[in-house]
Design a protein around this motif. Structure first.
Motif, mmCIF file in Angstrom:
data_model
loop_
_atom_site.group_PDB
_atom_site.id
_atom_site.type_symbol
_atom_site.label_atom_id
_atom_site.label_comp_id
_atom_site.label_asym_id
_atom_site.label_seq_id
_atom_site.Cartn_x
_atom_site.Cartn_y
_atom_site.Cartn_z
ATOM 1 N N MET A 1 0.883 -1.195 0.094
ATOM 2 C CA MET A 1 0.095 -0.199 0.045
ATOM 3 C C MET A 1 0.919 1.201 0.037
ATOM 4 S SD MET A 1 -2.996 1.067 2.678
ATOM 5 C CE MET A 1 -2.928 2.869 3.549
ATOM 6 N N SER A 2 0.436 2.043 -0.730
ATOM 7 C CA SER A 2 1.285 3.548 -1.195
ATOM 8 C C SER A 2 0.983 4.374 0.247
ATOM 9 C CB SER A 2 0.837 3.952 -2.100
ATOM 10 O OG SER A 2 1.241 3.424 -3.417
ATOM 11 N N MET A 3 1.808 5.084 0.521
ATOM 12 C CA MET A 3 1.584 5.730 1.794
ATOM 13 C C MET A 3 2.123 7.442 1.356
ATOM 14 S SD MET A 3 2.955 3.701 4.946
ATOM 15 C CE MET A 3 2.534 4.882 6.256
ATOM 16 N N PHE A 4 1.508 8.280 2.090
ATOM 17 C CA PHE A 4 1.725 9.774 2.016
ATOM 18 C C PHE A 4 2.716 10.203 3.073
ATOM 19 C CE2 PHE A 4 -2.642 9.106 0.710
ATOM 20 C CZ PHE A 4 -2.699 9.591 -0.657
ATOM 21 N N LEU A 5 3.883 10.431 2.428
ATOM 22 C CA LEU A 5 5.007 10.571 3.322
ATOM 23 C C LEU A 5 5.635 12.051 3.117
ATOM 24 C CD1 LEU A 5 6.661 7.190 3.164
ATOM 25 C CD2 LEU A 5 5.151 7.952 5.019
ATOM 26 N N GLY A 6 6.249 12.760 4.132
ATOM 27 C CA GLY A 6 6.746 13.868 3.929
ATOM 28 C C GLY A 6 5.947 15.256 3.892
ATOM 29 N N THR A 7 6.633 16.243 3.971
ATOM 30 C CA THR A 7 5.862 17.761 3.620
ATOM 31 C C THR A 7 6.592 18.201 2.525
ATOM 32 O OG1 THR A 7 5.820 17.607 6.159
ATOM 33 C CG2 THR A 7 5.554 19.793 4.731
ATOM 34 N N HIS A 8 5.648 18.853 1.555
ATOM 35 C CA HIS A 8 6.044 19.155 0.228
ATOM 36 C C HIS A 8 5.425 20.566 0.274
ATOM 37 C CE1 HIS A 8 7.328 15.366 -0.722
ATOM 38 N NE2 HIS A 8 6.151 14.777 0.008
ATOM 39 N N GLN A 9 6.108 21.578 -0.242
ATOM 40 C CA GLN A 9 5.526 22.969 -0.466
ATOM 41 C C GLN A 9 5.293 23.135 -2.087
ATOM 42 O OE1 GLN A 9 6.804 25.790 2.437
ATOM 43 N NE2 GLN A 9 6.585 27.558 1.280
ATOM 44 N N ASN A 10 4.318 23.929 -2.296
ATOM 45 C CA ASN A 10 4.195 24.254 -3.842
ATOM 46 C C ASN A 10 3.305 25.653 -3.465
ATOM 47 O OD1 ASN A 10 4.938 21.984 -5.199
ATOM 48 N ND2 ASN A 10 3.267 20.790 -4.818
ATOM 49 N N ARG A 11 3.193 26.280 -4.900
ATOM 50 C CA ARG A 11 2.596 27.671 -4.998
ATOM 51 C C ARG A 11 1.477 27.596 -5.901
ATOM 52 N NH1 ARG A 11 5.635 31.648 -3.254
ATOM 53 N NH2 ARG A 11 4.587 33.164 -4.571
ATOM 54 N N TRP A 53 -8.130 12.558 0.903
ATOM 55 C CA TRP A 53 -8.420 11.107 1.118
ATOM 56 C C TRP A 53 -8.421 10.445 -0.319
ATOM 57 C CZ3 TRP A 53 -9.613 9.111 6.388
ATOM 58 C CH2 TRP A 53 -9.840 10.199 7.010
ATOM 59 N N THR A 54 -8.037 8.937 0.043
ATOM 60 C CA THR A 54 -8.420 8.236 -1.213
ATOM 61 C C THR A 54 -9.719 8.177 -1.093
ATOM 62 O OG1 THR A 54 -7.945 6.285 -0.150
ATOM 63 C CG2 THR A 54 -5.930 7.301 -1.181
ATOM 64 N N VAL A 55 -10.623 7.450 -2.017
ATOM 65 C CA VAL A 55 -11.921 7.058 -2.141
ATOM 66 C C VAL A 55 -12.001 5.860 -0.815
ATOM 67 C CG1 VAL A 55 -13.846 5.974 -3.278
ATOM 68 C CG2 VAL A 55 -12.398 7.656 -4.466
ATOM 69 N N GLY A 119 0.526 9.207 6.241
ATOM 70 C CA GLY A 119 0.318 7.930 6.099
ATOM 71 C C GLY A 119 -0.899 7.657 5.041
ATOM 72 N N ARG A 120 -2.027 7.390 5.740
ATOM 73 C CA ARG A 120 -3.181 6.884 4.876
ATOM 74 C C ARG A 120 -3.860 8.274 4.306
ATOM 75 N NH1 ARG A 120 -7.404 2.998 7.215
ATOM 76 N NH2 ARG A 120 -8.740 4.516 6.030
ATOM 77 N N THR A 121 -3.522 9.137 4.914
ATOM 78 C CA THR A 121 -4.157 10.519 4.476
ATOM 79 C C THR A 121 -3.246 11.743 4.185
ATOM 80 O OG1 THR A 121 -4.871 11.364 6.354
ATOM 81 C CG2 THR A 121 -6.386 10.013 5.374
ATOM 82 N N PHE A 122 -3.424 12.744 3.723
ATOM 83 C CA PHE A 122 -2.610 13.948 3.970
ATOM 84 C C PHE A 122 -3.258 15.127 4.148
ATOM 85 C CE2 PHE A 122 -3.733 13.593 -0.523
ATOM 86 C CZ PHE A 122 -3.994 14.951 -1.275
ATOM 87 N N GLN A 123 -2.851 16.452 4.426
ATOM 88 C CA GLN A 123 -3.344 17.660 4.643
ATOM 89 C C GLN A 123 -2.558 18.721 3.888
ATOM 90 O OE1 GLN A 123 -2.425 17.492 8.868
ATOM 91 N NE2 GLN A 123 -4.640 16.815 9.400
#
Length: 164
Positions: A1-11, A53-55, A119-123
């Motif tokens: 299962m793929s996870m959401f890892l790290g913090t990434h900044q975008n504009r 969230w993924t579906v 992990g399972r989600t991101f913000q």
């Protein structure tokens, strides 16, 4: 299962679009079924951020609704809090999305955003608020880790006389 890892900044670009980080897009795509939206976004109940969230993960979030009478006020309130402000979105070919204005307002987003993996989600956060949240979470996690006995550790003196 793929996870959401790290913090990434975008504009945000001139058209109000923001790119979902490539690793997050890959995780979303690996979990999407044909016909599903890429992501479901909703305002956080706990923080001034947007939850991604993924579906499948979103469907599991809604599972507790099954415990309520579908015609009850409790069910209606919970359903409204989950679904009324949830937005299924697909990205364009470059992985960009347009965030609904009410979600941008909820998270106080202006020019830049931080995507925080959970992990399972991101913000999706205002970058300054994201930095504060990560610091607060680390502090609280240290407190939780030092005050909690591992669940797998046997309690003292529980094994004495167990075979008797």
């Amino acid at each position: 299962m793929s996870m959401f890892l790290g913090t990434h900044q975008n504009r945000f670009d001139a058209k109000g679009r923001v790119s979902i980080p490539a690793s997050f897009r890959a995780a979303l795509k690996s979990q999407a079924q044909p016909g599903d939206p890429l992501v479901i976004l909703r305002p956080s109940h706990l923080h001034p951020c947007i939850e991604g969230w993924t579906v499948g993960a979103f469907a599991s979030l809604a599972t507790p609704l099954d415990e309520y009478d579908p015609f009850s006020e409790d069910h209606e309130d919970l359903a409204a809090s989950l679904y009324a402000d949830a937005y299924p979105l697909d990205s364009d070919k470059e992985g960009r999305i347009i965030l609904p204005e009410n979600l941008r307002t909820h998270a106080a987003l202006t020019d830049e955003v931080s995507f925080m993996g959970l992990g399972r989600t991101f913000q999706i956060w205002n970058p300054e608020a994201a930095a504060e949240r990560r610091q607060a979470a680390r502090s609280r996690a240290r407190t939780l880790a030092t005050s909690r006995r591992p669940a797998s550790a046997p309690a003292a003196n529980n094994t004495a006389g167990a075979a008797e």
